[in-house]
Design a protein around this motif. Structure first.
Motif, PDB file in Angstrom:
ATOM      1  N   ARG A 182       0.836  -1.196   0.000  1.00 55.38           N
ATOM      2  CA  ARG A 182       0.000   0.000   0.000  1.00 55.38           C
ATOM      3  C   ARG A 182       0.884   1.266   0.000  1.00 55.38           C
ATOM      4  O   ARG A 182       0.632   2.226  -0.713  1.00 55.38           O
ATOM      5  N   ARG A 183       1.960   1.217   0.816  1.00 53.28           N
ATOM      6  CA  ARG A 183       2.846   2.383   0.884  1.00 53.28           C
ATOM      7  C   ARG A 183       3.618   2.520  -0.418  1.00 53.28           C
ATOM      8  O   ARG A 183       3.814   3.629  -0.926  1.00 53.28           O
ATOM      9  N   ALA A 184       4.025   1.402  -0.982  1.00 59.11           N
ATOM     10  CA  ALA A 184       4.723   1.463  -2.278  1.00 59.11           C
ATOM     11  C   ALA A 184       3.785   2.032  -3.342  1.00 59.11           C
ATOM     12  O   ALA A 184       4.192   2.859  -4.174  1.00 59.11           O
ATOM     13  N   LEU A 185       2.514   1.615  -3.309  1.00 62.90           N
ATOM     14  CA  LEU A 185       1.550   2.125  -4.306  1.00 62.90           C
ATOM     15  C   LEU A 185       1.377   3.637  -4.143  1.00 62.90           C
ATOM     16  O   LEU A 185       1.271   4.370  -5.141  1.00 62.90           O
ATOM     17  N   ASP A 186       1.369   4.102  -2.906  1.00 65.63           N
ATOM     18  CA  ASP A 186       1.272   5.550  -2.658  1.00 65.63           C
ATOM     19  C   ASP A 186       2.423   6.290  -3.343  1.00 65.63           C
ATOM     20  O   ASP A 186       2.227   7.317  -3.976  1.00 65.63           O
ATOM     21  N   ILE A 187       3.627   5.753  -3.163  1.00 69.66           N
ATOM     22  CA  ILE A 187       4.815   6.411  -3.727  1.00 69.66           C
ATOM     23  C   ILE A 187       4.802   6.307  -5.254  1.00 69.66           C
ATOM     24  O   ILE A 187       5.074   7.269  -5.969  1.00 69.66           O
ATOM     25  N   LEU A 188       4.434   5.127  -5.749  1.00 69.50           N
ATOM     26  CA  LEU A 188       4.449   4.910  -7.204  1.00 69.50           C
ATOM     27  C   LEU A 188       3.437   5.793  -7.918  1.00 69.50           C
ATOM     28  O   LEU A 188       3.656   6.204  -9.062  1.00 69.50           O
ATOM     29  N   THR A 189       2.309   6.090  -7.267  1.00 67.66           N
ATOM     30  CA  THR A 189       1.246   6.824  -7.956  1.00 67.66           C
ATOM     31  C   THR A 189       1.225   8.315  -7.607  1.00 67.66           C
ATOM     32  O   THR A 189       0.467   9.065  -8.202  1.00 67.66           O
ATOM     33  N   ASP A 190       2.051   8.746  -6.665  1.00 68.76           N
ATOM     34  CA  ASP A 190       2.081  10.171  -6.319  1.00 68.76           C
ATOM     35  C   ASP A 190       2.661  10.946  -7.504  1.00 68.76           C
ATOM     36  O   ASP A 190       3.653  10.531  -8.108  1.00 68.76           O
ATOM     37  N   ASP A 191       2.044  12.075  -7.852  1.00 67.45           N
ATOM     38  CA  ASP A 191       2.588  12.785  -9.034  1.00 67.45           C
ATOM     39  C   ASP A 191       3.959  13.388  -8.754  1.00 67.45           C
ATOM     40  O   ASP A 191       4.700  13.699  -9.683  1.00 67.45           O
ATOM     41  N   ASN A 192       4.320  13.534  -7.486  1.00 67.19           N
ATOM     42  CA  ASN A 192       5.700  13.921  -7.182  1.00 67.19           C
ATOM     43  C   ASN A 192       6.596  12.704  -6.954  1.00 67.19           C
ATOM     44  O   ASN A 192       7.787  12.825  -6.711  1.00 67.19           O
ATOM     45  N   GLY A 193       5.986  11.541  -6.981  1.00 65.70           N
ATOM     46  CA  GLY A 193       6.750  10.305  -6.816  1.00 65.70           C
ATOM     47  C   GLY A 193       7.061   9.755  -8.198  1.00 65.70           C
ATOM     48  O   GLY A 193       7.656  10.421  -9.031  1.00 65.70           O
ATOM     49  N   LEU A 194       6.571   8.520  -8.485  1.00 65.84           N
ATOM     50  CA  LEU A 194       6.873   7.968  -9.814  1.00 65.84           C
ATOM     51  C   LEU A 194       5.740   8.222 -10.804  1.00 65.84           C
ATOM     52  O   LEU A 194       5.857   7.877 -11.980  1.00 65.84           O
ATOM     53  N   ASP A 195       4.661   8.797 -10.314  1.00 72.60           N
ATOM     54  CA  ASP A 195       3.597   9.309 -11.186  1.00 72.60           C
ATOM     55  C   ASP A 195       2.960   8.254 -12.104  1.00 72.60           C
ATOM     56  O   ASP A 195       2.669   8.528 -13.260  1.00 72.60           O
ATOM     57  N   PHE A 196       2.791   7.042 -11.586  1.00 76.36           N
ATOM     58  CA  PHE A 196       2.076   6.021 -12.365  1.00 76.36           C
ATOM     59  C   PHE A 196       0.580   6.201 -12.165  1.00 76.36           C
ATOM     60  O   PHE A 196       0.133   6.411 -11.042  1.00 76.36           O
ATOM     61  N   SER A 197      -0.172   6.063 -13.229  1.00 76.80           N
ATOM     62  CA  SER A 197      -1.612   6.068 -13.068  1.00 76.80           C
ATOM     63  C   SER A 197      -2.025   4.709 -12.476  1.00 76.80           C
ATOM     64  O   SER A 197      -1.441   3.667 -12.813  1.00 76.80           O
ATOM     65  N   GLN A 198      -3.024   4.729 -11.597  1.00 78.00           N
ATOM     66  CA  GLN A 198      -3.428   3.468 -10.947  1.00 78.00           C
ATOM     67  C   GLN A 198      -3.906   2.443 -11.969  1.00 78.00           C
ATOM     68  O   GLN A 198      -3.784   1.252 -11.771  1.00 78.00           O
ATOM     69  N   ARG A 199      -4.450   2.937 -13.092  1.00 79.87           N
ATOM     70  CA  ARG A 199      -4.956   1.944 -14.042  1.00 79.87           C
ATOM     71  C   ARG A 199      -3.832   1.259 -14.816  1.00 79.87           C
ATOM     72  O   ARG A 199      -4.056   0.322 -15.571  1.00 79.87           O
ATOM     73  N   ARG A 200      -2.613   1.698 -14.611  1.00 80.09           N
ATOM     74  CA  ARG A 200      -1.463   1.025 -15.236  1.00 80.09           C
ATOM     75  C   ARG A 200      -0.784   0.044 -14.278  1.00 80.09           C
ATOM     76  O   ARG A 200       0.304  -0.459 -14.550  1.00 80.09           O
ATOM     77  N   ILE A 201      -1.420  -0.172 -13.142  1.00 81.38           N
ATOM     78  CA  ILE A 201      -0.830  -1.074 -12.143  1.00 81.38           C
ATOM     79  C   ILE A 201      -1.786  -2.239 -11.893  1.00 81.38           C
ATOM     80  O   ILE A 201      -2.993  -2.035 -11.727  1.00 81.38           O
TER      81      ILE A 201
END
Ligand code: SAH
Ligand code: SF4
Length: 360
Positions: A182-201
């Motif tokens: 859950r914490r990794a997903l937060d970082i991966l999807t944060d636009d200041n983080g890795l900025d992945f869209s949730q629908r790409r995960i």
């Protein structure tokens, strides 16, 4: 040099969500906005030290250096298959090995990441299952797989290539490591983080029902279900988790999963010769999936010497697919990518773990 020691007293900033980093910064007596500033540095390409964070005062950078660190992963081995699939074996700070697999498909790239060292779920056909669980990955160890591969891909393609999709289909059961996932997903999807869209995960699970419900309530990522059998007797033999959450409970959780419009749950079905590959199994599958918005991925078993399961004949696989298609299901046969470098599904072992390889 990144400090990767597992016993380091320094706080690994790559292990913190933006909210956690904000708490950390505020505790230091610094203004809140510094947290966002630092957070956005953490995930930029090729950043490996605080000295590179040029909009922070020198004294603050020096202070960070004393109390915090930026972890990264060390590549133990990198293998590239003829089809362009790249398998990375990463050595963690405690010498444990995990793997990530980058799968190119036309101009797109899917990265398959690991969530645990080993797995406790003990599925009969899966090599990872035979090694048991060694430990959960931290959020930083999950995110660092993505950072490493993204940096390499961008450097190789002059910034043009990017990871389009992320799938949690490597080593481990992601929902058994829910908090760090859950914490990794937060970082991966944060636009200041890795900025992945949730629908790409896509998060793949063998069926931890309460965690599926939690994932649906807290995120909008895609769900993949390792179903692998259409009756409880067979499924319980293959996937011990079925003795706790049976097919009914699992499919009920799938039906309740809050799917955004036009999205479907991915049902994964490993085809094992003589065990779950008969026309009757396909027909039962149709029955139990009734009205579930899903697509089906058929995975002809990847054989390993250590396990007694065999891949069905091609005609059997196609017949199974045909029955599902006749009933109106999207059913795709997923051929193993990177099999010659053991990058295929279920080929994860402790000596030289392999990995899963699906594109979404
Ligand atoms: N633990 C999660 C994530 C791993 S995904 C899960 O099980 O869903 C890896 C996928 O590869 C799963 O669908 C798994 O069932 C499948 N797999 C495992 N062993 C396999 C094998 N020998 N052949 C083909 N697929 C396999
Ligand atoms: Fe674990 Fe998934 Fe392998 Fe089952 S199939 S043992 S849940 S990694």
């Amino acid at each position: 040099m990144p400090d990767n020691s597992p016993n380091s007293p320094l706080t690994d900033l790559r292990n913190l969500t933006l909210k956690e980093l904000t708490d950390f910064i505020v505790e230091l007596g610094e203004p809140k906005f510094r947290a966002r500033q630092i957070f956005s540095w953490l995930y930029r390409p090729q950043i490996s030290s605080f000295s590179e964070m040029t909009n922070l005062a020198l004294t603050f950078r020096a202070r960070l250096q004393d109390i915090a660190r930026l972890s990264s992963l060390q590549v133990d081995k990198r293998q590239e298959a003829n089809d362009g699939t790249v398998k990375y074996a990463f050595k963690l700070a405690d010498n444990a090995l995990i793997e990530s697999v980058l799968i190119p498909d036309d101009n797109r790239h899917t990265l398959c990441v690991s969530s645990q060292v080993g797995c406790a779920m003990g599925c009969a056909f899966c090599l990872t299952g035979t090694m048991g669980l060694r430990r959960n990955l931290t959020a930083a160890e999950i995110v660092n797989q993505v950072i490493h591969v993204r940096n390499e891909l961008e450097a190789k393609t002059n910034g043009k290539g990017r990871i389009n999709n992320l799938v949690f289909m490597g080593m481990g059961e992601p929902l058994a490591n829910y908090d760090n996932l859950r914490r990794a997903l937060d970082i991966l999807t944060d636009d200041n983080g890795l900025d992945f869209s949730q629908r790409r995960i896509t998060v793949s699970t063998c069926g931890l029902v309460p965690k599926i419900e939690q994932l649906g309530a807290e995120t909008k990522v895609n769900l993949a279900i390792s179903l692998h059998a259409a009756d409880n007797e067979t499924r319980s033999r293959l996937l011990p988790i079925n003795q706790t959450y049976d097919i009914d409970a699992l499919l009920q959780a799938c039906r309740a999963y809050p799917l955004p419009k036009r999205r479907r749950i991915m049902i994964e079905y490993v085809l094992l010769a003589g065990i779950n590959d008969r026309p009757g199994d396909a027909r039962r599958l149709i029955k139990i999936l009734h009205k579930l918005r899903c697509k089906i991925n058929l995975l002809p078993c990847n054989e390993t010497e250590a396990l007694p399961f065999k891949r069905p004949e091609r005609a059997v696989v196609e017949k199974f697919q045909h029955i599902l298609q006749e009933a109106g299901y999207t059913a795709i046969i997923r051929e193993s990518r990177g099999a010659e470098i053991s990058a295929a599904c279920g080929q994860l072992a402790n000596k030289r773990p392999g990995n899963c390889h699906q594109t979404t």
